[in-house]
Write a protein that holds these residues in place. Structure first.
Motif, mmCIF file in Angstrom:
data_model
loop_
_atom_site.group_PDB
_atom_site.id
_atom_site.type_symbol
_atom_site.label_atom_id
_atom_site.label_comp_id
_atom_site.label_asym_id
_atom_site.label_seq_id
_atom_site.Cartn_x
_atom_site.Cartn_y
_atom_site.Cartn_z
ATOM 1 N N ARG A 112 6.478 10.529 13.064
ATOM 2 C CA ARG A 112 7.441 9.440 13.266
ATOM 3 C C ARG A 112 7.723 8.763 11.932
ATOM 4 N NH1 ARG A 112 4.135 8.616 17.670
ATOM 5 N NH2 ARG A 112 3.167 6.795 16.725
ATOM 6 N N ARG A 113 8.991 8.501 11.646
ATOM 7 C CA ARG A 113 9.401 7.993 10.342
ATOM 8 C C ARG A 113 9.968 6.578 10.443
ATOM 9 N NH1 ARG A 113 13.776 10.845 9.247
ATOM 10 N NH2 ARG A 113 13.836 11.805 11.313
ATOM 11 N N HIS A 114 10.351 6.046 9.269
ATOM 12 C CA HIS A 114 11.037 4.762 9.146
ATOM 13 C C HIS A 114 10.166 3.579 9.551
ATOM 14 C CE1 HIS A 114 14.259 7.443 8.476
ATOM 15 N NE2 HIS A 114 14.539 7.687 9.729
ATOM 16 N N SER A 115 8.892 3.637 9.190
ATOM 17 C CA SER A 115 7.972 2.549 9.496
ATOM 18 C C SER A 115 7.225 2.125 8.238
ATOM 19 C CB SER A 115 6.957 2.990 10.562
ATOM 20 O OG SER A 115 5.987 1.977 10.770
ATOM 21 N N LEU A 116 6.983 0.826 8.116
ATOM 22 C CA LEU A 116 6.109 0.297 7.082
ATOM 23 C C LEU A 116 4.834 -0.289 7.695
ATOM 24 C CD1 LEU A 116 8.710 -1.546 4.785
ATOM 25 C CD2 LEU A 116 7.645 0.690 4.393
ATOM 26 N N ALA A 117 4.638 -0.044 8.985
ATOM 27 C CA ALA A 117 3.456 -0.547 9.689
ATOM 28 C C ALA A 117 2.298 0.433 9.530
ATOM 29 C CB ALA A 117 3.776 -0.750 11.169
ATOM 30 N N ASP A 118 1.067 -0.100 9.602
ATOM 31 C CA ASP A 118 -0.067 0.816 9.530
ATOM 32 C C ASP A 118 -0.235 1.592 10.834
ATOM 33 O OD1 ASP A 118 -0.941 -1.383 10.954
ATOM 34 O OD2 ASP A 118 -2.451 -1.978 9.502
ATOM 35 N N GLY A 119 0.101 0.985 11.971
ATOM 36 C CA GLY A 119 0.129 1.700 13.241
ATOM 37 C C GLY A 119 -1.242 1.963 13.825
ATOM 38 N N MET A 138 0.833 -1.188 0.000
ATOM 39 C CA MET A 138 0.000 0.000 0.000
ATOM 40 C C MET A 138 0.875 1.248 0.000
ATOM 41 S SD MET A 138 -2.853 -1.235 2.775
ATOM 42 C CE MET A 138 -1.622 -2.226 3.667
ATOM 43 N N VAL A 139 0.429 2.263 -0.688
ATOM 44 C CA VAL A 139 1.122 3.540 -0.744
ATOM 45 C C VAL A 139 0.152 4.642 -0.351
ATOM 46 C CG1 VAL A 139 2.112 5.286 -2.293
ATOM 47 C CG2 VAL A 139 2.851 2.905 -2.465
ATOM 48 N N THR A 140 0.596 5.517 0.543
ATOM 49 C CA THR A 140 -0.167 6.720 0.872
ATOM 50 C C THR A 140 0.812 7.880 0.977
ATOM 51 O OG1 THR A 140 -1.906 7.614 2.315
ATOM 52 C CG2 THR A 140 -0.052 6.515 3.401
ATOM 53 N N LEU A 189 7.851 -3.219 -1.246
ATOM 54 C CA LEU A 189 7.454 -4.189 -2.270
ATOM 55 C C LEU A 189 7.859 -5.601 -1.879
ATOM 56 C CD1 LEU A 189 8.309 -2.456 -5.678
ATOM 57 C CD2 LEU A 189 6.052 -2.786 -4.661
ATOM 58 N N GLU A 190 9.014 -5.704 -1.257
ATOM 59 C CA GLU A 190 9.540 -7.020 -0.878
ATOM 60 C C GLU A 190 8.825 -7.597 0.335
ATOM 61 O OE1 GLU A 190 13.698 -8.838 0.992
ATOM 62 O OE2 GLU A 190 13.746 -6.914 -0.074
ATOM 63 N N LEU A 191 8.587 -6.760 1.346
ATOM 64 C CA LEU A 191 8.095 -7.252 2.627
ATOM 65 C C LEU A 191 6.609 -7.000 2.845
ATOM 66 C CD1 LEU A 191 11.014 -6.034 4.942
ATOM 67 C CD2 LEU A 191 10.714 -8.278 3.881
ATOM 68 N N GLY A 192 6.031 -6.079 2.082
ATOM 69 C CA GLY A 192 4.652 -5.677 2.330
ATOM 70 C C GLY A 192 4.581 -4.548 3.337
ATOM 71 N N GLY A 193 3.369 -4.038 3.548
ATOM 72 C CA GLY A 193 3.185 -2.957 4.504
ATOM 73 C C GLY A 193 2.699 -1.690 3.834
ATOM 74 N N VAL A 194 2.899 -0.566 4.528
ATOM 75 C CA VAL A 194 2.442 0.740 4.061
ATOM 76 C C VAL A 194 3.651 1.648 3.853
ATOM 77 C CG1 VAL A 194 1.062 2.789 4.592
ATOM 78 C CG2 VAL A 194 0.255 0.519 5.312
#
Length: 234
Positions: free
Chosen positions: A125-132, A1-3, A183-188
């Motif tokens: 807060r940066r450096h996250s691919l989690a939706d949180g 996902m991209v936002t 792309l490799e791991l998934g997430g946001v």
């Protein structure tokens, strides 16, 4: 996902929106309609806000962009509510996303966001691919070169010094690396920034480089902040 999300309500938001349109990327624009940190001639006009709202989500960013922890809880809630109501009056649509000015907030402000009906609230807060947590959403990359990104750059470069230096010195390189990792791991993958900051740092070409790399990918969902997983019930 991209936002993506863009803060403050500067007149250059229209230029930034054009780039998002070009590459088919969703965005949320967080607008403080009476932002005291922007001269009146630099604020996005009501007509500009309405035009932007036809293409993108508009979020709340308080009324005047005052720093919430410096206010009483009652003042902070008023700022949040008044900003929401004014933007809703301009656009004619509900405002359900919020961004804490400068990313500064306390638990009381999270509670106020919930009480005011915001479905999600973005932090810096940066450096996250989690939706949180929906009312404390993290981000991945700020469109700005941070001098505190050294350890993250070194980790993403897997210990390669020259690669790490490139990621540290150029936020666009860092953004590309984070997106490829998503792309490799998934997430946001969540890119955010300010149109006035991109202009001040002459970073339009860097921003377009990132958007062109991120946009148009099969299997990638391009979402506004309100459409991220878990934001329906704060």
């Amino acid at each position: 996902m991209v936002t993506t999300s863009w803060d403050d309500g500067h007149r250059l938001d229209d230029r930034l929106a054009g780039l998002l349109d070009r590459y088919g990327i969703a965005g949320t624009f967080y607008i403080a309609p009476r932002n005291v940190e922007l001269p009146l001639h630099d604020r996005l006009s009501p007509a500009g806000i309405r035009e932007l709202a036809e293409r993108f989500e508009i979020g709340g960013h308080t009324l005047t962009h005052r720093r919430l922890p410096r206010l009483t809880d009652a003042e902070a809630t008023h700022e949040m509510r008044a900003g929401k109501e004014e933007v809703e009056a301009v656009t004619g649509t509900p405002v359900t996303s919020f961004c804490y000015p400068r990313g500064e907030y306390t638990g009381a402000h999270v509670a106020s966001a919930r009480a005011l009906g915001f479905r999600c609230a973005r932090t810096v807060r940066r450096h996250s691919l989690a939706d949180g947590p929906p009312l404390e959403l993290p981000t991945t990359v700020h469109a700005f070169a941070h001098r505190l990104d050294g350890p993250t750059a070194f980790r993403l470069a897997r210990g390669r010094p020259w690669t790490a230096a490139g990621l540290f010195l150029r936020w666009d390189e860092l953004a590309l690396r984070w997106f490829d990792l998503c792309l490799e791991l998934g997430g946001v993958f969540h890119l955010w920034g300010h149109s006035w900051e991109v202009e001040a740092r002459h970073d339009w070409r860097r921003l377009e480089r990132v958007l062109s790399h991120v946009g148009g990918r099969p299997g990638v969902r391009y979402l506004s902040n309100r459409d991220l997983p878990g934001t329906a019930r704060p």
